[in-house]
Design an enzyme around this catalytic site. Structure first.
Site, mmCIF file in Angstrom:
data_model
loop_
_atom_site.group_PDB
_atom_site.id
_atom_site.type_symbol
_atom_site.label_atom_id
_atom_site.label_comp_id
_atom_site.label_asym_id
_atom_site.label_seq_id
_atom_site.Cartn_x
_atom_site.Cartn_y
_atom_site.Cartn_z
ATOM 1 N N GLN A 130 2.042 -6.083 -3.249
ATOM 2 C CA GLN A 130 2.422 -6.183 -1.607
ATOM 3 C C GLN A 130 3.711 -5.298 -1.699
ATOM 4 O OE1 GLN A 130 1.571 -9.634 -3.145
ATOM 5 N NE2 GLN A 130 -0.337 -8.754 -2.716
ATOM 6 N N HIS A 134 -4.969 -1.870 -5.628
ATOM 7 C CA HIS A 134 -4.196 -0.965 -6.210
ATOM 8 C C HIS A 134 -5.075 0.475 -6.389
ATOM 9 C CE1 HIS A 134 -0.643 -3.776 -7.111
ATOM 10 N NE2 HIS A 134 -0.907 -3.736 -5.942
ATOM 11 N N ASP A 185 0.895 -1.266 -0.035
ATOM 12 C CA ASP A 185 -0.011 -0.078 -0.029
ATOM 13 C C ASP A 185 0.795 1.170 -0.069
ATOM 14 O OD1 ASP A 185 -2.441 -1.532 0.207
ATOM 15 O OD2 ASP A 185 -2.181 -1.656 2.200
ATOM 16 N N LYS A 210 1.799 2.002 -5.001
ATOM 17 C CA LYS A 210 2.218 1.285 -6.392
ATOM 18 C C LYS A 210 1.353 1.454 -7.477
ATOM 19 C CE LYS A 210 2.424 -2.758 -4.345
ATOM 20 N NZ LYS A 210 2.044 -2.197 -2.889
HETATM 21 P P1 GDP Z 1 -0.711 0.180 -3.689
HETATM 22 O O1 GDP Z 1 -1.201 -1.134 -3.065
HETATM 23 O O2 GDP Z 1 0.591 0.308 -3.262
HETATM 24 O O3 GDP Z 1 -0.985 0.499 -4.761
HETATM 25 O O4 GDP Z 1 -1.596 1.411 -2.765
HETATM 26 P P2 GDP Z 1 -2.802 1.394 -2.249
HETATM 27 O O5 GDP Z 1 -3.766 1.951 -3.371
HETATM 28 O O6 GDP Z 1 -3.460 0.412 -1.516
HETATM 29 O O7 GDP Z 1 -2.923 2.699 -1.298
HETATM 30 C C1 GDP Z 1 -2.262 4.162 -1.612
HETATM 31 C C2 GDP Z 1 -3.503 4.863 -1.263
HETATM 32 O O8 GDP Z 1 -2.877 6.183 -1.390
HETATM 33 C C3 GDP Z 1 -4.359 5.000 -2.520
HETATM 34 O O9 GDP Z 1 -5.884 5.324 -1.813
HETATM 35 C C4 GDP Z 1 -3.846 6.077 -3.156
HETATM 36 O O10 GDP Z 1 -4.886 6.782 -4.057
HETATM 37 C C5 GDP Z 1 -3.296 7.014 -2.291
HETATM 38 N N1 GDP Z 1 -2.140 8.028 -2.802
HETATM 39 C C6 GDP Z 1 -1.105 7.663 -3.612
HETATM 40 N N2 GDP Z 1 -0.267 8.171 -3.617
HETATM 41 C C7 GDP Z 1 -0.739 9.449 -2.788
HETATM 42 C C8 GDP Z 1 -0.090 10.693 -2.221
HETATM 43 O O11 GDP Z 1 1.035 11.217 -2.593
HETATM 44 N N3 GDP Z 1 -0.737 11.468 -1.629
HETATM 45 C C9 GDP Z 1 -1.865 10.905 -0.867
HETATM 46 N N4 GDP Z 1 -2.451 11.606 -0.008
HETATM 47 N N5 GDP Z 1 -2.317 9.853 -1.288
HETATM 48 C C10 GDP Z 1 -1.889 9.059 -2.222
HETATM 49 P P1 IMO Z 2 -0.748 -4.352 -2.248
HETATM 50 O O1 IMO Z 2 -0.414 -4.845 -3.453
HETATM 51 C C1 IMO Z 2 -0.923 -4.807 2.341
HETATM 52 C C2 IMO Z 2 -1.031 -8.494 3.890
HETATM 53 C C3 IMO Z 2 -2.216 -9.059 4.727
HETATM 54 C C4 IMO Z 2 -1.715 -10.165 5.707
HETATM 55 C C5 IMO Z 2 -0.361 -10.514 5.045
HETATM 56 C C6 IMO Z 2 -0.835 -11.966 4.459
HETATM 57 O O2 IMO Z 2 -2.113 -3.582 -2.061
HETATM 58 O O3 IMO Z 2 0.117 -3.521 -1.501
HETATM 59 P P2 IMO Z 2 -2.237 -13.001 2.194
HETATM 60 O O4 IMO Z 2 -3.709 -12.620 1.769
HETATM 61 O O5 IMO Z 2 -1.547 -12.421 1.259
HETATM 62 O O6 IMO Z 2 -1.838 -14.402 2.697
HETATM 63 O O7 IMO Z 2 -2.010 -11.896 3.667
HETATM 64 O O8 IMO Z 2 -0.150 -9.969 3.788
HETATM 65 N N1 IMO Z 2 -1.174 -8.176 2.527
HETATM 66 C C7 IMO Z 2 -1.075 -6.820 2.234
HETATM 67 N N2 IMO Z 2 -0.961 -5.834 2.997
HETATM 68 N N3 IMO Z 2 -0.926 -4.398 0.733
HETATM 69 C C8 IMO Z 2 -1.278 -5.708 0.044
HETATM 70 O O9 IMO Z 2 -1.122 -5.501 -1.238
HETATM 71 C C9 IMO Z 2 -1.116 -6.970 0.856
HETATM 72 N N4 IMO Z 2 -1.482 -8.418 0.242
HETATM 73 C C10 IMO Z 2 -1.429 -9.085 1.426
HETATM 74 O O10 IMO Z 2 -2.793 -8.053 5.372
HETATM 75 O O11 IMO Z 2 -1.005 -9.285 6.618
HETATM 76 MG MG MG Z 3 -2.946 -1.762 -1.811
#
Ligand code: GDP
Ligand code: IMO
Ligand code: MG
Length: 434
Positions: A226, A41, A13, A16
């Site tokens: 991840q 994502h 999170d 990416k």
């Molecule tokens: P990922 O799993 O790595 O793709 O990340 P996620 O999408 O799960 O979580 C990142 C969150 O942060 C999302 O809700 C994005 O829209 C938000 N986000 C990404 N870059 C920025 C930033 O620079 N600032 C803020 N405030 N939010 C961001």
């Molecule tokens: P993105 O791509 C954050 C965490 C789960 C748990 C552990 C194992 O959005 O960054 P699983 O279901 O994979 O066996 O769970 O990994 N986990 C993540 N945490 N972002 C993710 O993906 C995750 N994918 C799995 O919360 O702790």
């Molecule tokens: Mg994520």
């Protein structure tokens, strides 16, 4: 022409999805290489929010080729839902735009059932806090050589045989070991016959297509899911996911030679979050005012499960692990805007564990749980920075914070993100341009 890998440096999170979406502009092919629909994502384009779990986020660009590599595990129902949703939004997902590796393994209904049953059976403190998507059990079958692959959907006889063998074994565990419901061979067979019909046109040889693209001089972007500390080998085991999340797996999980990778970009959130269980040395526990502010301002709720993400200070022990394990050539620092308004900022530099100093994450999980960061403190900034479009227009202390990350990690930032929208980005160097 370049091949660029994007990986998470922390516990997932990191942003990416947003960074991949930005870099997709310069890429011809976008490839996922590991994980499944445990990933979530999120990207925001012109104020509109999109969440992807399995399809590479590059699908938002109409003229790009998206691929799901052999290292990914696919829940066909979830994939088809994602395709239908995109079609409904006027972004038609055609076989010309999405290729699924015949070697990618399928997440079967019994994998999800086993994931839930196993988690439920674990005592407090031992639970992983999985996403419940069947990730661990599916990868176990892959490594155990009994998995069912996307290519098996094209061969009904082979599919049935494999399903039969699996059902017998899985139902033994489900009913006898966990006292759970049994899975039904007939129901799964029927359901997967329908999936096969819809997915067949998308299934093919990703490695061959990537090789062709490379020889034709195309730009290729590998999209990690991840984060480094969730890597099955190098992360905070057993509180990890069941795949290799680090850059080396971009090659294995897609069938692409390592010598052809040009850049590895690590996504580093300007602070740290973790969702699920497991040690988190720089955590600010729930109730801590800074932790709660970061959680609120950063909107830190899981994109997949909606769980509250745990928040903490930036941890450069984690960042430096990622630099080493992935061979990072650039950093994308995200969510810098979330730190606005904090008068002082802490940066974790090393850990102490029962008097012993650590410059990297301890391999022993008991020690990791006891790890206490040694922090340095820097001044924060007050100004909101989401409107800034030039690095030099950032407040001095924000620039210093970024510079400090560069100095400690030895890796220069290529992107600084100051908001969720595509526009809210400072591109310092384009990794596709040599
Ligand atoms: P990922 O799993 O790595 O793709 O990340 P996620 O999408 O799960 O979580 C990142 C969150 O942060 C999302 O809700 C994005 O829209 C938000 N986000 C990404 N870059 C920025 C930033 O620079 N600032 C803020 N405030 N939010 C961001
Ligand atoms: P993105 O791509 C954050 C965490 C789960 C748990 C552990 C194992 O959005 O960054 P699983 O279901 O994979 O066996 O769970 O990994 N986990 C993540 N945490 N972002 C993710 O993906 C995750 N994918 C799995 O919360 O702790
Ligand atoms: Mg994520």
């Amino acid at each position: 022409m370049a091949s660029v890998v994007v990986v998470g440096t922390q516990w997932g999170d990191e942003g990416k999805g947003k960074v991949v979406d930005l870099l997709t502009k310069y890429a011809d092919c976008i490839v996922r290489f590991q994980g499944g629909n445990n990933a979530g994502h999120t990207l925001v384009v012109n104020g509109k929010k999109y969440v992807f779990h399995i399809i590479p986020s590059g699908i938002l660009y109409e003229d790009k080729s998206c691929m799901i590599g052999n290292g990914v595990i696919i829940d066909p129902g979830v994939l088809l839902e994602e395709i239908a949703e995109l079609n409904g939004k006027g972004l038609p997902v055609t076989p010309g735009r999405l290729l699924i590796s015949e070697n990618a393994h399928l997440i079967m209904p019994y994998h999800q059932m086993l994931d839930h049953a196993r988690e439920a059976a674990l005592s407090k403190g031992k639970k992983i806090g999985t996403t419940g998507r069947g990730i661990g059990p599916c990868y176990m079958d892959k490594v155990g050589r009994v998995g069912i692959k996307a290519g098996d959907l094209l061969d009904p006889v082979q599919f049935s045989e494999k399903l039969q063998a699996n059902i017998e074994e899985k139902n033994f565990y489900l009913t006898k070991q966990y006292g759970a419901e049994a899975a039904s061979f007939d129901a799964i067979k029927e359901q997967f016959e329908a999936f096969a019909e819809q997915l067949a046109p998308f299934i093919g040889n990703v490695s061959m297509e990537l090789d062709k693209a490379r020889r034709e001089g195309r730009n290729i972007l590998f999209e990690g899911a991840q984060g480094t500390q969730l890597d099955i080998d190098h992360g905070t085991y057993p509180f990890v996911t069941s795949s290799n999340t680090i850059a080396g797996n971009a090659c294995i999980g897609s069938g692409f030679g390592p010598a052809h990778i040009d850049e590895v970009i690590g996504i580093l959130k300007a602070y740290t979050t973790r969702v699920g269980e497991g040690p988190f040395p720089s955590e600010l526990p729930e109730g801590d005012s800074v932790g709660d502010e970061l959680q609120k301002k950063g909107g830190e709720f899981g994109a997949t499960t909606g769980r509250r993400r745990r928040c903490g200070w930036l941890d450069m022990v984690v960042a430096n692990d990622a630099v080493r394990l992935n061979g990072l050539t650039g950093l994308a620092i995200t969510k810098l805007d979330v730190l606005s308004g904090q008068p002082r900022l802490k940066i974790g530099r090393k850990y102490t564990v029962e008097g012993e100093a650590f410059d990297c994450m301890p391999a022993n999980i008991r020690k990791t749980a006891l790890a206490r960061p040694v922090y340095e403190e820097v001044d924060g900034w007050d100004e909101e920075i989401s409107e800034v479009r030039d690095f030099n227009d950032l407040p001095q202390n924000a620039r210093d914070y970024v510079k400090r990350i560069e100095d400690i990690s030895g890796v220069a930032p290529v992107i600084v993100s100051v908001g969720p929208d595509r526009e809210e980005t400072l591109l310092l160097r384009n990794p596709f341009e040599k």
